[in-house]
Design a protein around this motif. Structure first.
Motif, short mmCIF file in Angstrom:
data_model
loop_
_atom_site.label_atom_id
_atom_site.label_comp_id
_atom_site.label_asym_id
_atom_site.label_seq_id
_atom_site.Cartn_x
_atom_site.Cartn_y
_atom_site.Cartn_z
N ALA A 21 0.39 -1.14 0.22
CA ALA A 21 0.11 -0.12 0.09
C ALA A 21 0.52 1.01 -0.20
O ALA A 21 1.03 2.26 -0.70
CB ALA A 21 -0.88 0.37 0.98
N CYS A 22 2.32 1.26 0.75
CA CYS A 22 2.96 2.60 1.13
C CYS A 22 3.49 2.19 -0.10
O CYS A 22 3.55 3.43 -1.30
CB CYS A 22 3.73 2.43 2.04
N LYS A 23 4.07 1.14 -1.59
CA LYS A 23 4.51 1.83 -2.27
C LYS A 23 3.31 2.26 -3.57
O LYS A 23 4.17 3.15 -3.89
CB LYS A 23 5.51 0.01 -2.72
N GLU A 24 2.67 1.62 -3.78
CA GLU A 24 1.62 1.66 -4.32
C GLU A 24 0.98 3.81 -4.35
O GLU A 24 0.92 4.06 -5.74
CB GLU A 24 0.20 1.14 -4.14
N ASP A 25 1.39 3.83 -3.42
CA ASP A 25 0.42 5.20 -3.29
C ASP A 25 1.63 6.61 -3.79
O ASP A 25 1.30 7.93 -3.64
CB ASP A 25 -0.33 5.64 -1.34
N GLY A 26 2.89 6.07 -3.54
CA GLY A 26 3.91 6.31 -4.14
C GLY A 26 4.65 7.31 -2.60
O GLY A 26 4.31 7.89 -1.45
#
Length: 131
Positions: A92-97
């Motif tokens: 989720a953190c990676k996807e949100d950038g």
């Protein structure tokens, strides 16, 4: 701070969770009045307005948790911290950038689905955190 079991028992609170609310939208609605004129009718219209939503603070990794926020015009209060699988947290953190100056993230669909299943589903003891 509410536990998952306590949150599950509070059906009024559970039914008030806005799964579409994001940290950015909350800031725009409650802290930056007038900046989001393109949002139409999606704005705070009175001091009685409030929102309940989950966020990820990406520094809360031991263990990884999501935080239930209660936001009003008066401010924000953390109501619950729910432990989540590291794999879902990281994705989720990676996807949100990466955001300049910010480390507060929205939940992605997979993490929302996982969390919603735990809040709405069978007794908490039934779940294995690795799922």
């Amino acid at each position: 701070m509410l536990s998952l079991a306590e949150l599950r028992k509070n059906r009024t609170l559970v039914n008030s969770i806005d799964w579409a609310m994001t940290p950015e939208k909350a800031v725009e609605m409650y802290l930056e009045w007038g900046t989001g004129w393109i949002r139409g009718n999606d704005f705070v219209s009175s001091a009685d307005d409030e929102s309940y939503y989950f966020v990820i603070f990406d520094w809360e990794t031991e263990p990884p948790v999501v935080t239930l926020i209660h936001r009003t015009l008066e401010g924000a209060e953390e109501l619950a911290k729910i432990e989540v699988p590291k794999k879902l947290f990281d994705a989720a953190c990676k996807e949100d950038g990466i955001k300049p100056g910010g480390t507060v993230h929205r939940l992605n669909r997979n993490l929302q689905d996982w969390l919603n299943t735990r809040i709405e589903g069978p007794p908490v003891e039934f779940f294995n955190m690795e799922q």
